[in-house]
Motif scaffolding. Structure first.
Motif, short mmCIF file in Angstrom:
data_model
loop_
_atom_site.label_atom_id
_atom_site.label_comp_id
_atom_site.label_asym_id
_atom_site.label_seq_id
_atom_site.Cartn_x
_atom_site.Cartn_y
_atom_site.Cartn_z
N VAL A 103 0.85 -1.21 0.00
CA VAL A 103 0.00 0.00 0.00
C VAL A 103 0.88 1.25 0.00
O VAL A 103 0.64 2.21 -0.75
CB VAL A 103 -0.96 0.00 1.22
CG1 VAL A 103 -1.61 1.36 1.42
CG2 VAL A 103 -2.03 -1.09 1.06
N ARG A 104 1.94 1.21 0.83
CA ARG A 104 2.85 2.36 0.93
C ARG A 104 3.53 2.63 -0.40
O ARG A 104 3.66 3.76 -0.85
CB ARG A 104 3.88 2.08 2.03
CG ARG A 104 4.43 3.35 2.67
CD ARG A 104 5.41 3.04 3.80
NE ARG A 104 4.77 2.50 4.99
CZ ARG A 104 5.01 1.28 5.49
NH1 ARG A 104 5.87 0.47 4.89
NH2 ARG A 104 4.41 0.87 6.56
N ASP A 109 -6.18 3.81 -4.38
CA ASP A 109 -7.29 4.67 -3.93
C ASP A 109 -8.26 3.90 -3.04
O ASP A 109 -8.92 4.48 -2.17
CB ASP A 109 -8.06 5.19 -5.15
CG ASP A 109 -7.16 5.97 -6.11
OD1 ASP A 109 -6.66 7.02 -5.69
OD2 ASP A 109 -6.93 5.49 -7.24
N LEU A 110 -8.36 2.59 -3.31
CA LEU A 110 -9.36 1.75 -2.63
C LEU A 110 -8.74 0.42 -2.30
O LEU A 110 -7.84 -0.03 -3.02
CB LEU A 110 -10.51 1.41 -3.59
CG LEU A 110 -11.45 2.47 -4.12
CD1 LEU A 110 -12.17 1.91 -5.35
CD2 LEU A 110 -12.47 2.81 -3.05
N ILE A 111 -9.25 -0.24 -1.26
CA ILE A 111 -8.84 -1.63 -1.03
C ILE A 111 -10.09 -2.46 -0.71
O ILE A 111 -10.85 -2.12 0.19
CB ILE A 111 -7.74 -1.75 0.05
CG1 ILE A 111 -7.33 -3.20 0.25
CG2 ILE A 111 -8.14 -1.11 1.35
CD1 ILE A 111 -5.96 -3.36 0.92
N GLU A 125 -4.99 4.61 7.88
CA GLU A 125 -3.67 5.17 8.19
C GLU A 125 -2.98 5.72 6.94
O GLU A 125 -2.14 6.60 7.02
CB GLU A 125 -2.78 4.10 8.83
CG GLU A 125 -3.14 3.82 10.28
CD GLU A 125 -2.45 2.57 10.82
OE1 GLU A 125 -1.44 2.14 10.22
OE2 GLU A 125 -2.92 2.02 11.84
N HIS A 126 -3.35 5.17 5.77
CA HIS A 126 -2.69 5.59 4.52
C HIS A 126 -3.63 6.39 3.61
O HIS A 126 -3.33 6.58 2.42
CB HIS A 126 -2.16 4.35 3.78
CG HIS A 126 -1.09 3.64 4.56
ND1 HIS A 126 0.24 4.02 4.53
CD2 HIS A 126 -1.17 2.61 5.43
CE1 HIS A 126 0.94 3.23 5.33
NE2 HIS A 126 0.11 2.37 5.89
N GLY A 127 -4.77 6.83 4.17
CA GLY A 127 -5.69 7.66 3.39
C GLY A 127 -6.37 6.91 2.25
O GLY A 127 -6.71 7.50 1.22
#
Length: 447
Positions: A103-104, A109-111, A125-127
């Motif tokens: 993710v980092r 945009d989405l998960i 945490e990662h927006g």
């Protein structure tokens, strides 16, 4: 259309979850969006042929860490019996660092997720927006995953008096009870913390259950539509089956399949075979060899093959189910009513007889047989077992041309099929689903 987005997909590592996630990934990719699909190494080879857009859908493999109790090399639910699934869950939870690193690095945009209840927290945490994609159907979620119910008993305000468990479903609830508490906790945590809920269904079949979930969880519920694979006209039915089926009258053959998870006890497998024989109709049964047997042949009832040799086949390997259901000779589909098979049954012309084994299949069966009245359920004894007579009676009741029940379910089924195959229904759901996601991604104030 709005800007294109990048979605991560992190399904539970079982093929009954990964494949529907990949069907959805294909729909996103077809519309120009990018997907990174998280999965264990070994599963990639088995899923590659389902990836229709390899330029847009990238497989990102995760290493399954060692956990005491998990057999060496086990990476998916098909590698472990239900009793060891808690160790697989623990191992998948330990992949959080790997998922977070991806993710980092890739900034989606989405998960999309289902069983991994920590995904929404990590996403925030990662927006990143999180979407719980539930592949088992709205009925199961409404009945078993809304707080306030008890095990096997629906919560207050549940919208049906027909789609319920009964005494003879104890066998299905027992298999579920082994890991119900842990699964209930993971799923309800995910549902309470995610940004949006999405379901593989349509309001024409499960509308009131979707509305109930939306009101109880106070989350937007996005529907993808049924997501049954559209007919692939480039594929033809294997010659072995097309030749065999073509020997019989149109609409006269029973096709029976109970999904990839079910291995019957030997006695029940034999009862299934004898029930088919008892109908007097031609039949094709495609099931796994029963428990304790390496092959189908060694488990068949004595003298059975000889008695049915010109009209019945019991097959222990994979078959092309949608193409078999589409064959003009097939007149009846005996199914376990897993969600994929439920949609395939609804868009077929066959009569439907249901023999559920797992808890979600029982609820799907009640939806089909009691609420929609498009099918007949095989009656079971209190032990949960069925007899050859009860199976034969259920099949004959829908196959007999003069049967009132048969005519009623045929009429209701034809009406729903017409809605589901109407031009634009599937594409309309997907377009609306994607457009909603684009708006959610592009407008940070939308919740």
């Amino acid at each position: 259309m709005g800007e294109k987005f990048h979605a991560f997909m992190f399904p539970w590592f079982a093929f009954g979850h990964m494949i529907p996630f990949l069907h959805l990934a294909n729909k996103l990719a077809q519309n120009g969006h990018k997907v990174t699909f998280l999965l264990p190494k070994k599963a990639q080879k088995q899923l590659e042929h389902h990836n229709l857009f390899p330029d847009s859908i990238v497989f990102h493999t995760l290493t399954i860490p060692h956990v005491d109790g998990l057999p060496a090399g086990a990476e998916t639910a098909s590698d472990v019996p239900l009793s060891l699934e808690k160790f697989l869950t623990a191992a998948i939870n330990l992949t959080r660092d790997q998922a977070e690193a991806a993710v980092r690095a890739l900034r989606p945009d989405l998960i999309f997720f289902d069983f991994s209840h920590w995904v929404p927290e990590m996403a925030k945490e990662h927006g990143v927006k999180s979407v719980m994609y539930f592949v088992a159907g709205a009925v199961s979620m409404a009945h078993s995953l809304v707080p306030g119910g008890e095990f096997g008993v629906p919560p207050p305000g549940y919208p049906s008096s027909k789609v319920l468990f009964r005494e003879q479903d104890a066998h299905a609830l027992l298999s579920f009870s082994i890991y119900y508490e842990s699964l209930y906790h993971r799923l309800t945590t995910g549902l309470m913390n995610c940004d949006f809920i999405s379901l593989r269904t349509c309001k024409e079949v499960e509308g009131k259950f979707c509305d109930y979930i939306e009101s109880q969880y106070q989350r937007k519920v996005l529907l993808t539509g049924p997501m049954h694979p559209e007919p692939d006209n480039s594929k033809t039915l294997e010659a072995r089956w097309s030749h065999w089926l073509s020997r019989f009258e149109p609409g006269s053959v029973i096709y029976c399949a109970l999904g990839s998870q079910i291995s019957l006890e030997k006695d029940q497998f034999q009862e299934l075979c004898l029930g088919m024989e008892l109908t007097g109709l031609p039949f094709l049964v495609a099931v796994r060899p029963p428990k304790g047997a390496k092959t189908i042949q060694e488990a068949l009832p004595e003298g059975f093959e000889e008695r049915v040799k010109n009209r019945g086949v019991v097959w222990g390997e994979w078959v092309q189910q949608p193409l078999i259901l589409a064959h003009p000779s097939i007149g009846c589909f005996v199914s376990h009513c897993g969600l994929g098979s439920m949609w395939e049954a609804l868009v077929s012309d066959c009569q439907i007889v249901l023999l559920p084994y797992l808890s979600d299949q029982v609820l799907n069966t009640r939806l089909m047989s009691e609420e929609l009245e498009v099918s007949v359920e095989v009656q079971r004894e209190k032990t949960g077992w069925f007899s050859k007579e009860s199976l034969s009676v259920a099949i004959t009741s829908v196959m007999d041309k003069d049967s009132e029940v048969g005519n009623r379910v045929r009429r209701n089924h034809a009406r729903i099929k017409e809605i589901l195959v109407s031009p634009g229904l599937l594409i309309g759901y997907i377009d609306e689903f994607i457009e909603t996601l684009q708006n959610l991604v592009n407008d940070p104030n939308l919740e």
